[in-house]
Design a protein around this motif. Structure first.
Motif, PDB file in Angstrom:
ATOM      1  N   ALA A  52     -56.167  13.074  52.938  1.00 13.67           N
ATOM      2  CA  ALA A  52     -57.190  13.542  51.992  1.00 13.67           C
ATOM      3  C   ALA A  52     -58.196  14.453  52.675  1.00 13.67           C
ATOM      4  N   ALA A  53     -58.587  14.091  53.905  1.00 11.98           N
ATOM      5  CA  ALA A  53     -59.537  14.926  54.645  1.00 11.98           C
ATOM      6  C   ALA A  53     -58.946  16.296  54.941  1.00 11.98           C
ATOM      7  N   ALA A  54     -57.643  16.300  55.296  1.00  9.64           N
ATOM      8  CA  ALA A  54     -56.982  17.581  55.562  1.00  9.64           C
ATOM      9  C   ALA A  54     -56.950  18.440  54.305  1.00  9.64           C
ATOM     10  N   GLU A  55     -56.723  17.795  53.147  1.00  7.70           N
ATOM     11  CA  GLU A  55     -56.705  18.528  51.886  1.00  7.70           C
ATOM     12  C   GLU A  55     -58.088  19.091  51.560  1.00  7.70           C
ATOM     13  N   GLU A  56     -59.129  18.293  51.852  1.00  4.56           N
ATOM     14  CA  GLU A  56     -60.489  18.759  51.629  1.00  4.56           C
ATOM     15  C   GLU A  56     -60.790  19.978  52.496  1.00  4.56           C
ATOM     16  N   ILE A  57     -60.370  19.890  53.758  1.00  5.99           N
ATOM     17  CA  ILE A  57     -60.606  21.008  54.676  1.00  5.99           C
ATOM     18  C   ILE A  57     -59.816  22.235  54.217  1.00  5.99           C
ATOM     19  N   ARG A  58     -58.543  21.989  53.817  1.00  2.62           N
ATOM     20  CA  ARG A  58     -57.721  23.102  53.358  1.00  2.62           C
ATOM     21  C   ARG A  58     -58.335  23.747  52.119  1.00  2.62           C
ATOM     22  N   SER A  59     -58.876  22.907  51.251  1.00  2.00           N
ATOM     23  CA  SER A  59     -59.495  23.410  50.027  1.00  2.00           C
ATOM     24  C   SER A  59     -60.920  23.885  50.257  1.00  2.00           C
ATOM     25  N   ALA A  82     -75.602  29.572  45.285  1.00  2.00           N
ATOM     26  CA  ALA A  82     -75.134  28.479  46.134  1.00  2.00           C
ATOM     27  C   ALA A  82     -74.954  27.197  45.330  1.00  2.00           C
ATOM     28  N   GLY A  83     -75.814  26.974  44.340  1.00  2.00           N
ATOM     29  CA  GLY A  83     -75.679  25.797  43.485  1.00  2.00           C
ATOM     30  C   GLY A  83     -74.373  25.814  42.717  1.00  2.00           C
ATOM     31  N   ARG A  84     -74.014  26.966  42.169  1.00  2.00           N
ATOM     32  CA  ARG A  84     -72.728  27.081  41.468  1.00  2.00           C
ATOM     33  C   ARG A  84     -71.568  26.884  42.447  1.00  2.00           C
ATOM     34  N   CYS A 143     -76.905  28.524  62.605  1.00  2.00           N
ATOM     35  CA  CYS A 143     -76.428  28.660  61.231  1.00  2.00           C
ATOM     36  C   CYS A 143     -74.993  29.164  61.248  1.00  2.00           C
ATOM     37  N   ASP A 144     -74.254  28.816  60.186  1.00  2.00           N
ATOM     38  CA  ASP A 144     -72.882  29.286  60.059  1.00  2.00           C
ATOM     39  C   ASP A 144     -72.817  30.681  59.459  1.00  2.00           C
ATOM     40  N   ILE A 145     -73.852  31.033  58.707  1.00  2.00           N
ATOM     41  CA  ILE A 145     -73.889  32.338  58.061  1.00  2.00           C
ATOM     42  C   ILE A 145     -75.346  32.706  57.804  1.00  2.00           C
ATOM     43  N   GLY A 146     -75.648  33.983  57.938  1.00  2.00           N
ATOM     44  CA  GLY A 146     -76.988  34.472  57.633  1.00  2.00           C
ATOM     45  C   GLY A 146     -76.907  35.687  56.730  1.00  2.00           C
ATOM     46  N   PHE A 147     -77.955  35.890  55.968  1.00  2.00           N
ATOM     47  CA  PHE A 147     -78.063  37.083  55.128  1.00  2.00           C
ATOM     48  C   PHE A 147     -79.334  37.806  55.532  1.00  2.00           C
ATOM     49  N   PRO A 203     -64.327  29.247  57.169  1.00  2.00           N
ATOM     50  CA  PRO A 203     -63.643  29.631  55.927  1.00  2.00           C
ATOM     51  C   PRO A 203     -64.514  29.463  54.695  1.00  2.00           C
ATOM     52  N   VAL A 204     -65.304  28.386  54.634  1.00  2.00           N
ATOM     53  CA  VAL A 204     -66.145  28.172  53.459  1.00  2.00           C
ATOM     54  C   VAL A 204     -67.279  29.194  53.417  1.00  2.00           C
ATOM     55  N   ALA A 205     -67.737  29.655  54.595  1.00  2.00           N
ATOM     56  CA  ALA A 205     -68.753  30.709  54.641  1.00  2.00           C
ATOM     57  C   ALA A 205     -68.180  32.007  54.098  1.00  2.00           C
ATOM     58  N   LEU A 206     -66.938  32.295  54.438  1.00  2.00           N
ATOM     59  CA  LEU A 206     -66.286  33.494  53.910  1.00  2.00           C
ATOM     60  C   LEU A 206     -66.107  33.390  52.396  1.00  2.00           C
ATOM     61  N   ASP A 207     -65.846  32.178  51.929  1.00  2.00           N
ATOM     62  CA  ASP A 207     -65.738  31.977  50.477  1.00  2.00           C
ATOM     63  C   ASP A 207     -67.064  32.285  49.789  1.00  2.00           C
ATOM     64  N   LEU A 208     -68.167  31.866  50.422  1.00  2.00           N
ATOM     65  CA  LEU A 208     -69.488  32.134  49.838  1.00  2.00           C
ATOM     66  C   LEU A 208     -69.758  33.633  49.795  1.00  2.00           C
ATOM     67  N   VAL A 209     -69.395  34.341  50.855  1.00  2.00           N
ATOM     68  CA  VAL A 209     -69.586  35.799  50.884  1.00  2.00           C
ATOM     69  C   VAL A 209     -68.791  36.449  49.762  1.00  2.00           C
TER      70      VAL A 209
END
Length: 309
Positions: free
Chosen positions: A83-90, A113-115, A144-148, A281-287
């Motif tokens: 399950a953890a691997a699936e969470e990370i993959r997703s 970010a809330g959405r 930080c993992d990502i900055g704007f 990867p999740v930071a790239l998703d946010l971008v």
């Protein structure tokens, strides 16, 4: 004792769960003889009887019940890993640390970010609103993992992704004479008291350049480094300004009227990532989510104050 085969353990567990070799075989997607053989070998290795035949079914012995409790703990652990691997993959787990310049962090980016979080219920967020130089410093130091941050960003080694740049807008106090116009240009500001960005900033240079090109004289009475302060001053009636569209939008219900401005002066910013490691990867998703949201903005930010005749 010979090594236990994982398939033997799986056959034992499946039989315990279903109560029959036939159903265990269906659960494992193998034949009934294969399950019978696995159970027979498993009992031989353990040197204990695990099942008693009753009618057409199997009844576990006390030894089997005790063993099953240990086996189930192991399988629960494996399922948690899966399950953890699936969470990370997703990309729905962990913590994303964001630092963003005030123009974005005062409303627009938190809403986005809330959405983003609603679609990732197991993702945690740390969000910091700081000025661009501090954003860059924190990213450089892996805080930080990502900055704007507003561009230009003069640091070699940072991974930078430019984002769509919306145009800056004119901001006026409610009731101002220029509010009757849908589009403003430099000559409209002749003689107006003007709230400026701090001398030396990129935005200040671009804005001054637009007014100087048309030889427009403004009363430069106030300057500030923060767009929130700028809009707060404008709302008090002290003057007018050219502002980033994100902050202008936040102040539209707080005594500020926003109008389009020509020539276009883009508010340019970028996503920055820590050096010497791949972006999260999740930071790239946010971008990407932010890029899509900004692409949906056709011209100036939606929500600009309507012009009333």
């Amino acid at each position: 004792m010979a090594r236990i085969n994982s398939r033997q353990v799986e056959a034992f567990r499946a039989t315990m769960l279903t109560g029959s070799v036939t159903d265990a075989a269906a659960l494992m997607a193998v034949t009934q003889p294969a399950v019978s053989r696995l159970l027979r070998d498993f009992q031989a290795l353990l040197k204990m009887k695990l099942f008693e035949k009753r009618g057409t079914g199997l009844v576990p012995t006390a030894a089997a019940t005790a063993l099953y409790m240990e086996v189930e703990r192991s399988f629960v652990g494996l399922e948690r890993i899966t399950a953890a691997a699936e969470e990370i993959r997703s990309r729905r787990t962990g913590t994303l640390r964001i630092a963003a310049l005030p123009a974005l962090s005062n409303g627009y980016l938190p809403r986005l970010a809330g959405r983003f979080l609603r679609e990732r219920p197991n993702l945690n967020l740390s969000f910091f609103g700081v000025i661009s130089p501090i954003v860059v410093d924190w990213v450089l130091n892996n805080q930080c993992d990502i900055g704007f941050a507003e561009v230009p960003i003069a640091h070699v080694g940072l991974s930078i992704v430019r984002l769509p740049a919306p145009p800056r807008v004119a901001v006026l106090p409610e009731g101002h004479r220029l509010a009757a116009k849908a589009m403003l240009e430099p000559r409209d500001f002749e003689g107006e008291t003007f709230v400026s960005l701090t001398t030396g900033s990129t935005g200040r240079h671009l804005i001054d350049q637009a007014f100087n090109r048309d030889d427009v004289r403004r009363v430069l009475r106030v300057e500030t480094s923060l767009s929130e302060i700028m809009c707060g001053l404008v709302s008090s009636g002290v003057g007018v300004a050219i502002c980033d569209p994100f902050t202008a939008r936040e102040f539209e219900s707080r005594g500020v009227i926003a109008r389009r401005f020509t020539p276009r002066i883009d508010f340019e910013f970028a996503a920055v990532f820590p050096p010497q490691r791949s972006p999260s990867p999740v930071a790239l998703d946010l971008v990407e989510a932010m890029r899509q949201a900004l692409d949906d903005i056709d011209g100036p930010m939606p929500g600009l104050s309507p012009v009333h005749p």
